[in-house]
Design a protein around this motif. Sequence first.
Motif, PDB file in Angstrom:
ATOM      1  N   ASP A  77      17.649  85.290  44.207  1.00 59.46           N
ATOM      2  CA  ASP A  77      17.745  84.940  42.787  1.00 59.46           C
ATOM      3  C   ASP A  77      18.944  85.590  42.108  1.00 59.46           C
ATOM      4  O   ASP A  77      19.417  85.101  41.079  1.00 59.46           O
ATOM      5  CB  ASP A  77      16.466  85.338  42.057  1.00 59.46           C
ATOM      6  CG  ASP A  77      15.275  84.481  42.453  1.00 59.46           C
ATOM      7  OD1 ASP A  77      15.483  83.362  42.956  1.00 59.46           O
ATOM      8  OD2 ASP A  77      14.125  84.942  42.267  1.00 59.46           O
ATOM      9  N   ALA A  78      19.431  86.702  42.663  1.00 55.63           N
ATOM     10  CA  ALA A  78      20.540  87.427  42.050  1.00 55.63           C
ATOM     11  C   ALA A  78      21.906  86.908  42.482  1.00 55.63           C
ATOM     12  O   ALA A  78      22.902  87.129  41.787  1.00 55.63           O
ATOM     13  CB  ALA A  78      20.437  88.915  42.381  1.00 55.63           C
ATOM     14  N   LEU A  79      21.976  86.224  43.609  1.00 56.51           N
ATOM     15  CA  LEU A  79      23.275  85.830  44.156  1.00 56.51           C
ATOM     16  C   LEU A  79      24.116  84.987  43.201  1.00 56.51           C
ATOM     17  O   LEU A  79      25.342  85.180  43.131  1.00 56.51           O
ATOM     18  CB  LEU A  79      23.088  85.102  45.488  1.00 56.51           C
ATOM     19  CG  LEU A  79      22.540  85.947  46.644  1.00 56.51           C
ATOM     20  CD1 LEU A  79      22.277  85.066  47.866  1.00 56.51           C
ATOM     21  CD2 LEU A  79      23.502  87.076  47.002  1.00 56.51           C
ATOM     22  N   PRO A  80      23.538  84.050  42.447  1.00 56.06           N
ATOM     23  CA  PRO A  80      24.390  83.259  41.531  1.00 56.06           C
ATOM     24  C   PRO A  80      25.023  84.100  40.423  1.00 56.06           C
ATOM     25  O   PRO A  80      25.950  83.613  39.754  1.00 56.06           O
ATOM     26  CB  PRO A  80      23.400  82.237  40.954  1.00 56.06           C
ATOM     27  CG  PRO A  80      22.329  82.107  41.979  1.00 56.06           C
ATOM     28  CD  PRO A  80      22.178  83.498  42.527  1.00 56.06           C
ATOM     29  N   ARG A  81      24.569  85.328  40.227  1.00 63.29           N
ATOM     30  CA  ARG A  81      25.150  86.195  39.203  1.00 63.29           C
ATOM     31  C   ARG A  81      26.408  86.910  39.689  1.00 63.29           C
ATOM     32  O   ARG A  81      27.074  87.586  38.902  1.00 63.29           O
ATOM     33  CB  ARG A  81      24.122  87.224  38.726  1.00 63.29           C
ATOM     34  CG  ARG A  81      22.873  86.614  38.115  1.00 63.29           C
ATOM     35  CD  ARG A  81      22.147  87.609  37.221  1.00 63.29           C
ATOM     36  NE  ARG A  81      21.712  88.804  37.924  1.00 63.29           N
ATOM     37  CZ  ARG A  81      20.516  88.940  38.491  1.00 63.29           C
ATOM     38  NH1 ARG A  81      19.645  87.934  38.460  1.00 63.29           N
ATOM     39  NH2 ARG A  81      20.176  90.061  39.086  1.00 63.29           N
ATOM     40  N   ALA A 130      26.072  91.991  42.267  1.00 60.60           N
ATOM     41  CA  ALA A 130      25.216  91.286  41.314  1.00 60.60           C
ATOM     42  C   ALA A 130      24.817  92.165  40.138  1.00 60.60           C
ATOM     43  O   ALA A 130      24.745  91.689  39.000  1.00 60.60           O
ATOM     44  CB  ALA A 130      23.964  90.765  42.021  1.00 60.60           C
ATOM     45  N   ARG A 131      24.575  93.444  40.396  1.00 61.12           N
ATOM     46  CA  ARG A 131      24.084  94.332  39.335  1.00 61.12           C
ATOM     47  C   ARG A 131      25.197  95.078  38.604  1.00 61.12           C
ATOM     48  O   ARG A 131      25.001  95.510  37.474  1.00 61.12           O
ATOM     49  CB  ARG A 131      23.097  95.340  39.924  1.00 61.12           C
ATOM     50  CG  ARG A 131      21.770  94.730  40.335  1.00 61.12           C
ATOM     51  CD  ARG A 131      20.718  95.783  40.579  1.00 61.12           C
ATOM     52  NE  ARG A 131      19.380  95.205  40.650  1.00 61.12           N
ATOM     53  CZ  ARG A 131      18.266  95.906  40.771  1.00 61.12           C
ATOM     54  NH1 ARG A 131      18.338  97.241  40.855  1.00 61.12           N
ATOM     55  NH2 ARG A 131      17.081  95.313  40.812  1.00 61.12           N
ATOM     56  N   TYR A 132      26.327  95.228  39.259  1.00 58.86           N
ATOM     57  CA  TYR A 132      27.440  95.972  38.659  1.00 58.86           C
ATOM     58  C   TYR A 132      28.718  95.147  38.771  1.00 58.86           C
ATOM     59  O   TYR A 132      29.694  95.581  39.382  1.00 58.86           O
ATOM     60  CB  TYR A 132      27.604  97.335  39.349  1.00 58.86           C
ATOM     61  CG  TYR A 132      26.308  98.089  39.537  1.00 58.86           C
ATOM     62  CD1 TYR A 132      25.802  98.906  38.536  1.00 58.86           C
ATOM     63  CD2 TYR A 132      25.587  97.983  40.733  1.00 58.86           C
ATOM     64  CE1 TYR A 132      24.615  99.606  38.705  1.00 58.86           C
ATOM     65  CE2 TYR A 132      24.386  98.669  40.913  1.00 58.86           C
ATOM     66  CZ  TYR A 132      23.912  99.480  39.897  1.00 58.86           C
ATOM     67  OH  TYR A 132      22.730 100.166  40.069  1.00 58.86           O
ATOM     68  N   VAL A 191      23.336  95.454  50.867  1.00 57.79           N
ATOM     69  CA  VAL A 191      23.601  96.402  49.788  1.00 57.79           C
ATOM     70  C   VAL A 191      24.734  95.893  48.899  1.00 57.79           C
ATOM     71  O   VAL A 191      24.653  95.949  47.660  1.00 57.79           O
ATOM     72  CB  VAL A 191      23.944  97.782  50.378  1.00 57.79           C
ATOM     73  CG1 VAL A 191      24.348  98.757  49.270  1.00 57.79           C
ATOM     74  CG2 VAL A 191      22.774  98.344  51.180  1.00 57.79           C
ATOM     75  N   ALA A 192      25.777  95.375  49.524  1.00 58.74           N
ATOM     76  CA  ALA A 192      26.935  94.888  48.768  1.00 58.74           C
ATOM     77  C   ALA A 192      26.558  93.740  47.839  1.00 58.74           C
ATOM     78  O   ALA A 192      27.141  93.590  46.746  1.00 58.74           O
ATOM     79  CB  ALA A 192      28.032  94.439  49.727  1.00 58.74           C
ATOM     80  N   GLN A 193      25.592  92.912  48.237  1.00 61.59           N
ATOM     81  CA  GLN A 193      25.138  91.840  47.348  1.00 61.59           C
ATOM     82  C   GLN A 193      24.617  92.411  46.040  1.00 61.59           C
ATOM     83  O   GLN A 193      24.922  91.898  44.954  1.00 61.59           O
ATOM     84  CB  GLN A 193      24.044  91.028  48.039  1.00 61.59           C
ATOM     85  CG  GLN A 193      24.510  90.219  49.235  1.00 61.59           C
ATOM     86  CD  GLN A 193      23.348  89.743  50.083  1.00 61.59           C
ATOM     87  OE1 GLN A 193      22.295  89.342  49.579  1.00 61.59           O
ATOM     88  NE2 GLN A 193      23.516  89.783  51.406  1.00 61.59           N
TER      89      GLN A 193
END
Length: 260
Positions: free
Chosen positions: A196-200, A108-110, A102-104
Amino acid sequence: MTTFPRTGHAVAADGTRLAYQWHGTDRPLVLLAGQANDHTWWNRTRGDFPSTITMDYRGTGDSDAPDVAYSTTGFAADVIAVLDDLGVDEADVYGTSMGGRVAQWVAARYPERVRRLVLGCTSPGGTHGIERTNEVRLALAQRHSSEAREALEDMMYTPAWRAANPGPYTVLGAHGMPPHAVRGHLVASNGHDAWDALPRITAPTLVLHGDDDVLAPPGNAPLLAGRIPGARVRVFNGARHAYFDECRPESSAVVMEFLG
């Protein structure tokens, strides 16, 4: 300085009421528990930090348990709903197990809401993550049998630690969860894929793991660190899934040093 908790309920976008607990008055550390667990997951460790926010995931504790699809992205949106209700613009975030998944998504999104990120005993999920075996999945799915709970205790803690600390343990699943919520949490955790979101993720990140963890195999730690820019890894030798409990106070001190 730790104070008595401020408790209440935030309301998610779909109207679900989400219970939260805020201990302390300083910049908060959001603590996110594992699959099918509520805020009591952190009972032994929350006092190691001066200011913490915990919550009961939907389906657990004093939160509502809607019979809808659950996901780690949805849980991340629930975390933001809690922070919004509390008027917290930015926090440190520490998630363990499913809470790390969840923390990822929170980071990544916020990204503007996360100052520093700690990911414990977790996985990026999907085809890139190193997943638990089917035997472990079965133990999680049948957690209410005495045999399954004994097996889960063994996955969480080493035998020597359990002998010296006979419990009760607060990391074996929230009480009173309806069957649809138990299934929903299992599906949410199994369906997680943030590769795919981790680099963000822009927040400085620390990845923690026990090297004898079968619930989230330790090979996931370098995978996460390799995808998140600048992330660091710390491994606790001989520790199992609940390293944050068994390896206290060392693990909490590592987190406090990282948070500054």
